[in-house]
Write a protein that holds these residues in place. Structure first.
Motif, PDB file in Angstrom:
ATOM      1  N   ALA A  36       0.823  -1.217   0.000  1.00  0.00           N
ATOM      2  CA  ALA A  36       0.000   0.000   0.000  1.00  0.00           C
ATOM      3  C   ALA A  36       0.856   1.267   0.000  1.00  0.00           C
ATOM      4  N   GLY A  37       2.172   1.110   0.027  1.00  0.00           N
ATOM      5  CA  GLY A  37       3.060   2.269  -0.012  1.00  0.00           C
ATOM      6  C   GLY A  37       3.407   2.832   1.358  1.00  0.00           C
ATOM      7  N   PHE A  38       3.152   2.070   2.405  1.00  0.00           N
ATOM      8  CA  PHE A  38       3.436   2.518   3.769  1.00  0.00           C
ATOM      9  C   PHE A  38       4.848   2.128   4.180  1.00  0.00           C
ATOM     10  N   THR A  39       5.428   2.915   5.079  1.00  0.00           N
ATOM     11  CA  THR A  39       6.703   2.588   5.698  1.00  0.00           C
ATOM     12  C   THR A  39       6.509   2.547   7.211  1.00  0.00           C
ATOM     13  N   PHE A  40       7.359   1.782   7.867  1.00  0.00           N
ATOM     14  CA  PHE A  40       7.272   1.617   9.314  1.00  0.00           C
ATOM     15  C   PHE A  40       8.353   2.471   9.965  1.00  0.00           C
ATOM     16  N   LYS A  41       7.921   3.415  10.806  1.00  0.00           N
ATOM     17  CA  LYS A  41       8.866   4.313  11.466  1.00  0.00           C
ATOM     18  C   LYS A  41       8.302   4.680  12.835  1.00  0.00           C
ATOM     19  N   ASP A  42       9.162   4.651  13.823  1.00  0.00           N
ATOM     20  CA  ASP A  42       8.767   5.014  15.187  1.00  0.00           C
ATOM     21  C   ASP A  42       7.548   4.229  15.670  1.00  0.00           C
ATOM     22  N   GLY A  43       7.477   2.952  15.291  1.00  0.00           N
ATOM     23  CA  GLY A  43       6.400   2.079  15.752  1.00  0.00           C
ATOM     24  C   GLY A  43       5.066   2.272  15.049  1.00  0.00           C
ATOM     25  N   ALA A  47       1.971   6.319   5.243  1.00  0.00           N
ATOM     26  CA  ALA A  47       2.213   6.625   3.831  1.00  0.00           C
ATOM     27  C   ALA A  47       2.321   8.134   3.670  1.00  0.00           C
ATOM     28  N   CYS A  48       1.489   8.850   4.395  1.00  0.00           N
ATOM     29  CA  CYS A  48       1.438  10.303   4.329  1.00  0.00           C
ATOM     30  C   CYS A  48       2.579  10.930   5.131  1.00  0.00           C
ATOM     31  N   GLY A  49       2.861  10.361   6.265  1.00  0.00           N
ATOM     32  CA  GLY A  49       3.842  10.928   7.177  1.00  0.00           C
ATOM     33  C   GLY A  49       3.135  11.679   8.282  1.00  0.00           C
ATOM     34  N   ASP A  50       3.601  11.507   9.483  1.00  0.00           N
ATOM     35  CA  ASP A  50       2.992  12.176  10.629  1.00  0.00           C
ATOM     36  C   ASP A  50       3.546  13.585  10.727  1.00  0.00           C
ATOM     37  N   PRO A  51       2.757  14.582  10.318  1.00  0.00           N
ATOM     38  CA  PRO A  51       3.243  15.956  10.368  1.00  0.00           C
ATOM     39  C   PRO A  51       3.168  16.556  11.773  1.00  0.00           C
ATOM     40  N   GLY A  52       2.699  15.801  12.734  1.00  0.00           N
ATOM     41  CA  GLY A  52       2.595  16.303  14.096  1.00  0.00           C
ATOM     42  C   GLY A  52       1.283  17.005  14.387  1.00  0.00           C
ATOM     43  N   THR A  53       0.312  16.864  13.503  1.00  0.00           N
ATOM     44  CA  THR A  53      -0.984  17.504  13.736  1.00  0.00           C
ATOM     45  C   THR A  53      -1.844  16.623  14.638  1.00  0.00           C
ATOM     46  N   PRO A  54      -2.710  17.238  15.426  1.00  0.00           N
ATOM     47  CA  PRO A  54      -3.557  16.455  16.336  1.00  0.00           C
ATOM     48  C   PRO A  54      -4.523  15.507  15.626  1.00  0.00           C
ATOM     49  N   SER A  55      -4.882  15.789  14.382  1.00  0.00           N
ATOM     50  CA  SER A  55      -5.864  14.952  13.689  1.00  0.00           C
ATOM     51  C   SER A  55      -5.250  13.694  13.095  1.00  0.00           C
ATOM     52  N   TYR A  56      -3.922  13.576  13.103  1.00  0.00           N
ATOM     53  CA  TYR A  56      -3.269  12.453  12.434  1.00  0.00           C
ATOM     54  C   TYR A  56      -3.523  11.126  13.152  1.00  0.00           C
ATOM     55  N   SER A  57      -3.839  10.084  12.355  1.00  0.00           N
ATOM     56  CA  SER A  57      -3.882   8.719  12.876  1.00  0.00           C
ATOM     57  C   SER A  57      -3.093   7.836  11.913  1.00  0.00           C
ATOM     58  N   PRO A  58      -2.158   7.039  12.447  1.00  0.00           N
ATOM     59  CA  PRO A  58      -1.297   6.225  11.590  1.00  0.00           C
ATOM     60  C   PRO A  58      -2.071   5.130  10.866  1.00  0.00           C
ATOM     61  N   GLY A  59      -1.401   4.500   9.926  1.00  0.00           N
ATOM     62  CA  GLY A  59      -2.010   3.433   9.144  1.00  0.00           C
ATOM     63  C   GLY A  59      -2.475   2.281   9.999  1.00  0.00           C
ATOM     64  N   GLN A  60      -3.628   1.752   9.617  1.00  0.00           N
ATOM     65  CA  GLN A  60      -4.151   0.559  10.284  1.00  0.00           C
ATOM     66  C   GLN A  60      -4.929  -0.269   9.277  1.00  0.00           C
ATOM     67  N   GLU A  79      -5.460   5.563   6.759  1.00  0.00           N
ATOM     68  CA  GLU A  79      -4.616   6.516   7.480  1.00  0.00           C
ATOM     69  C   GLU A  79      -5.448   7.783   7.576  1.00  0.00           C
ATOM     70  N   GLY A  80      -5.284   8.546   8.635  1.00  0.00           N
ATOM     71  CA  GLY A  80      -6.141   9.707   8.812  1.00  0.00           C
ATOM     72  C   GLY A  80      -5.399  10.982   9.118  1.00  0.00           C
ATOM     73  N   GLY A  81      -6.081  12.087   8.845  1.00  0.00           N
ATOM     74  CA  GLY A  81      -5.566  13.406   9.160  1.00  0.00           C
ATOM     75  C   GLY A  81      -5.931  14.413   8.090  1.00  0.00           C
ATOM     76  N   THR A  82      -6.309  15.600   8.518  1.00  0.00           N
ATOM     77  CA  THR A  82      -6.700  16.635   7.563  1.00  0.00           C
ATOM     78  C   THR A  82      -5.504  17.205   6.803  1.00  0.00           C
TER      79      THR A  82
END
Length: 162
Positions: A36-43, A47-60, A79-82
């Protein structure tokens, strides 16, 4: 959680049980995410990358199920986040386990996939792509890709506003 329940209800209506995430081995889970194009980083898978926004939810992995009746599982990965997915707030990728054991990305995009009872080539279900608004695209598998087939709202044809 609400999206997961919605997937389970829709898939149960299609007639076969939803498989739990635990039915995929660790190897298959990793292969599905990578397809699906995802990478595993920091547990976390991203795919999008965690920009540090409160709305972000990692891939599941939201759902595991044989969608096209070939006896092999498909998985919906979200994966979630605005920041990455705008007002919809969710992106998805549908991946499928192949006969040789590898995983392949089938389709994906921004929105919430809703699998319908209508079907395209090879028994693949049509996908209504939900999001903000009241007129949603429905994509159909043509044997090579999911392509726009129609628009609908609550099962009735509609015209999207431009």
């Amino acid at each position: 959680m609400r999206i997961h329940i919605a997937f389970a209800v829709v898939l149960a209506l299609l007639g076969t049980p939803v498989l739990a995430q635990s039915t995929l081995s660790t190897k298959d889970r990793s292969a599905a995410f990578r397809a699906a194009g995802f990478t595993f980083k920091d547990g976390k898978w991203s795919a999008c990358g965690d920009p540090g926004t409160p709305s972000y939810s990692p891939g599941q992995i939201e759902t595991v199920r044989d969608l096209n009746g070939d006896g092999r599982p498909e998985a919906v990965i979200t994966e979630g986040g605005t920041y990455c997915f705008g007002m919809t707030g969710t992106g998805y990728t549908l991946v499928s386990k192949q006969a040789d054991g590898t995983w392949k990305s089938v389709t994906g995009g921004i929105g919430i996939p809703n699998f319908l009872a209508t079907r395209g080539v090879g028994g693949w279900p049509d996908i209504e792509i939900g999001g903000p608004g009241f007129c949603f695209p429905v994509e159909r598998w043509n044997g090579k890709a999911y392509v726009l087939h129609r628009h609908q709202y609550e099962g009735k044809p509609c015209r999207p506003q431009m």
